[in-house]
Design an enzyme around this catalytic site. Structure first.
Site, short mmCIF file in Angstrom:
data_model
loop_
_atom_site.label_atom_id
_atom_site.label_comp_id
_atom_site.label_asym_id
_atom_site.label_seq_id
_atom_site.Cartn_x
_atom_site.Cartn_y
_atom_site.Cartn_z
N ALA A 110 -0.78 12.73 10.61
CA ALA A 110 -0.51 13.63 11.74
C ALA A 110 0.11 13.02 12.99
CB ALA A 110 -1.80 14.35 12.12
N CYS A 230 11.29 12.67 6.30
CA CYS A 230 12.52 12.68 7.09
C CYS A 230 13.52 11.78 6.38
CB CYS A 230 12.27 12.25 8.53
SG CYS A 230 11.57 10.63 8.68
#
Ligand code: SAM
Length: 458
Positions: A110, A230
């Site tokens: 997170a 990503c």
């Protein structure tokens, strides 16, 4: 931005994925500056003064025409918005377009908290988010961002995904925003280009499999698993779809996308079903490189409901009984749905609707923060905590005092404030009506209670 050479192996990989003509466009795009974007905190009342354009897949995301000095904007310290690149905000479109039920969510990787704050906003007061980060200093940053966001519906833990083993079938949604080789960050972070290698892709892919092997089991029947990176390569994306669906029983979820968004759908056949993923390329989308895929756990999977514990025991948390919790909520002017715990005599409040889930989590994991830390009580007086100031909870009978930008920056630097006619005692400092923190007027002196470790040094 100076052009940095791309690793040769990366070029070959992208050529295969895009073809020559598109690869040229891709190279041009990653040498251009990225566009700054932010996501507003809809629970805090704030409107943008910078020129901006809406991000099409987000209800609260905006591209800014220029990049301001965020550190010198007091509103960011009040949790009014979060600086987040646009592609990541697509998670909101997934949640809303699929009408994913709120409940108990886990963000397993997170920090610093971009996607956690988004999930926290989506859940509002209808759910609880567990935001986990394995690396300790990063967990500290995550905690800070969760406190600033201020919704009080989040538990921050600092654990390895393996420690979640006892929570099989516990979560309605698990997000794995995996540590990856970062190809999508080549524009924003040129150093990522230097660190990239075929070996690092393989290392990342092996690590992602270890994380997914844990995460896949944590979702309850009919719950959702969201996996994102990503990076562009197939080993960390499509291969992970194959890995997960071979290990666990999941159903495909297809997301509706507007053609104008230029997001590329990819499909993977596995276990006789077609699964979908979504790629964001910087030459097609105004955001960084990103990949995301969603799965729904099969209906016959396990569901673990937390059991009521008769006598809650914890090494450092003390439970406040339900009747006393209700009284505290009434005394503080909250909505009556609070459940309290104390830690070193300081009171923490969570929603009583999620108390059993919280108790189960607290028994197995290393808690960094949960709910809202209200403060300490001395006889009938409250010594309010900074976390309470930043939360969206009402601030009881404490007076507030609105300050302008320059004074707000002095407050955030933890300098002394000279304010005439201030009431005695604790006063909530606000900027554009956003709470920033507490000061205490002792008569002869005003003490600034902004946390030392958060103060701005600019
Ligand atoms: N979700 C975050 C956000 O939106 O702000 C970004 C998460 S970042 C892509 C991946 C995170 O995974 C990092 O914070 C990293 O420290 C963490 N991480 C590294 N190794 C890990 C592991 N073995 N298991 C779980 N998380 C790990």
């Amino acid at each position: 931005m100076p052009e940095t050479n791309l690793p040769k192996d990366f070029e070959s990989q992208m050529l295969e994925l895009l073809g020559q003509a598109e690869f040229e466009q891709f190279k041009t795009a990653i040498n251009k500056p990225s566009r700054t974007s932010i996501r507003l905190n809809s629970a805090k009342n704030f409107s943008l003064s910078w020129a901006n354009t809406s991000i099409p897949w987000s209800s609260t995301g905006f591209f800014l025409d220029e990049r301001p000095s965020f550190t010198l904007d007091p509103a960011i310290h009040a949790g009014a918005y979060y600086v987040q690149e646009a592609s990541s905000m697509f998670i909101e479109h997934i949640l809303r377009s699929q009408n994913i039920p709120r409940g108990i969510y886990l963000d397993l990787a997170a920090a610093p908290g971009g996607k956690s704050t988004l999930l926290s906003s989506y859940l509002g007061d209808e759910g609880m988010l567990v935001a986990n980060e394995v690396i300790q200093p990063r967990a500290q940053v995550l905690k800070e961002n969760i406190i600033k966001w201020g919704l009080g519906n989040t538990v921050v833990t600092n654990n390895d995904p393996e420690h979640y083993g006892t929570l099989e079938g516990f979560f309605d949604l698990v997000l794995v925003d995996a540590p990856c080789s970062g190809e999508g960050m080549f524009r924003k972070d040129p150093q990522a280009r230097e660190e990239w290698s075929i070996d690092s892709v393989q290392l990342c892919s092996a690590r992602q499999k270890r994380i997914m092997d844990q995460a896949g089991a944590l979702v309850k029947a009919d719950g959702y698993l969201v996996y994102s990176t990503c990076t562009f390569n197939e080993q960390e994306n499509e291969d992970m779809i194959r890995f997960l669906t071979e290990e666990f029983s999941y159903e495909p979820v297809r997301i509706s996308i507007d053609n104008a968004w230029n997001i590329r759908e990819t499909s993977v056949e596995s276990e006789g079903k077609i699964f979908f993923g979504y790629r964001f390329f910087p030459h097609l989308v105004e955001g960084e490189g990103f990949f995301i895929t969603v799965f729904k756990r099969s209906s016959d999977a396990y569901i673990q409901e937390p059991k009521r514990v008769k006598d809650f025991k914890h090494p450092y948390l003390k439970e406040i009984w339900d009747r006393d919790s209700s009284q505290l909520d009434e005394e503080l002017g909250f909505d009556g749905k609070g459940k309290y715990y104390t830690l070193n005599d300081s009171f923490f409040r969570i929603s009583k609707d999620w108390n059993l889930h919280f108790q189960k989590i607290s028994q197995h994991l290393s808690l960094k923060y949960f709910g809202v830390e209200i403060g300490k009580k001395q006889k009938s007086d409250w010594i309010p905590n900074h976390e309470w100031a930043l939360s969206i909870l009402p601030k009881g009978d404490f007076p507030s005092y609105e300050i302008l930008e320059l004074e707000a920056l002095e407050f955030l630097r933890k300098n002394e404030l000279e304010i005439p006619d201030l009431p005695l005692g604790w006063v909530l400092i606000t900027y554009k009506n956003l709470p920033l923190g507490w000061i205490k007027n002792l008569g002869k002196r005003v003490n600034n209670y902004y946390p030392k470790e958060w103060r701005i040094r600019m």
